[in-house]
Design a protein around this motif. Structure first.
Motif, short mmCIF file in Angstrom:
data_model
loop_
_atom_site.label_atom_id
_atom_site.label_comp_id
_atom_site.label_asym_id
_atom_site.label_seq_id
_atom_site.Cartn_x
_atom_site.Cartn_y
_atom_site.Cartn_z
N THR A 17 7.28 4.54 4.37
CA THR A 17 7.75 5.62 5.23
C THR A 17 9.27 5.61 5.33
OG1 THR A 17 7.56 6.62 7.44
CG2 THR A 17 7.52 4.22 7.33
N ASP A 76 0.86 -1.18 0.00
CA ASP A 76 0.00 0.00 0.00
C ASP A 76 0.90 1.23 0.00
OD1 ASP A 76 -1.67 2.14 0.63
OD2 ASP A 76 -2.79 1.03 2.14
N GLN A 77 0.81 2.08 -1.01
CA GLN A 77 1.69 3.24 -1.09
C GLN A 77 1.50 4.20 0.08
OE1 GLN A 77 2.61 5.02 -4.83
NE2 GLN A 77 2.15 3.16 -5.95
N GLN A 78 0.38 4.09 0.79
CA GLN A 78 0.20 4.88 2.00
C GLN A 78 1.05 4.34 3.15
OE1 GLN A 78 -1.73 7.67 2.22
NE2 GLN A 78 -2.15 7.47 0.05
N LEU A 79 1.53 3.11 2.99
CA LEU A 79 2.30 2.46 4.04
C LEU A 79 3.78 2.37 3.68
CD1 LEU A 79 -0.16 -0.40 5.06
CD2 LEU A 79 0.13 1.84 6.11
N LYS A 118 -2.98 -3.48 11.23
CA LYS A 118 -3.50 -2.31 11.92
C LYS A 118 -3.74 -2.66 13.39
CE LYS A 118 -6.38 1.61 10.92
NZ LYS A 118 -5.32 2.57 11.03
N ALA A 147 3.96 -3.20 3.25
CA ALA A 147 4.50 -1.91 3.67
C ALA A 147 6.02 -1.91 3.49
CB ALA A 147 4.14 -1.63 5.13
#
Length: 111
Positions: free
Chosen positions: A8, A3-6, A109, A80
């Motif tokens: 960092t 997930d590109q939101q994950l 999560k 991720a």
């Protein structure tokens, strides 16, 4: 699937627990400037300011390396990437290597 939101640059993801480390993943690309690009960049440099021709080249190289890193993470079963970084080196004059790398992980999560 990652997930590109994950993704960092940090060691952890707020609100998620790392349940498995899958190792280092990377994407690498090598790019050169064209003769026309060098001429255009040279003309732009005469006037100072932002050299958009080179900015575009760098952005394309970073994006390609990033997508290759994501592909490598997906192949390992990651959802991720932590500690994501970029590195760039000039291989020879006018030829640059761009590397995107990080640690592939599986996260869940926190309830």
């Amino acid at each position: 699937m990652t997930d590109q939101q994950l993704i960092t640059t940090s060691n952890l993801l707020e609100g998620y627990r790392i349940i498995q480390h899958l190792g280092v993943v990377r994407g690498i690309t090598v790019r050169s400037r064209s003769l026309l690009g060098n001429i255009g960049g040279g003309v732009q440099s005469l006037f100072g300011g932002k050299l958009s021709i080179y900015v575009e080249l760098c952005e394309k190289a970073r994006e390609e390396a990033y997508q290759l890193m994501l592909q490598n993470a997906n192949e390992r079963g990651a959802n991720a990437i932590i500690n994501m970084r970029y590195d760039a080196n000039e291989v020879m004059q006018g030829i640059t290597e761009v590397l995107a790398y990080g640690t592939a992980v599986v996260v869940e999560k926190i309830a």
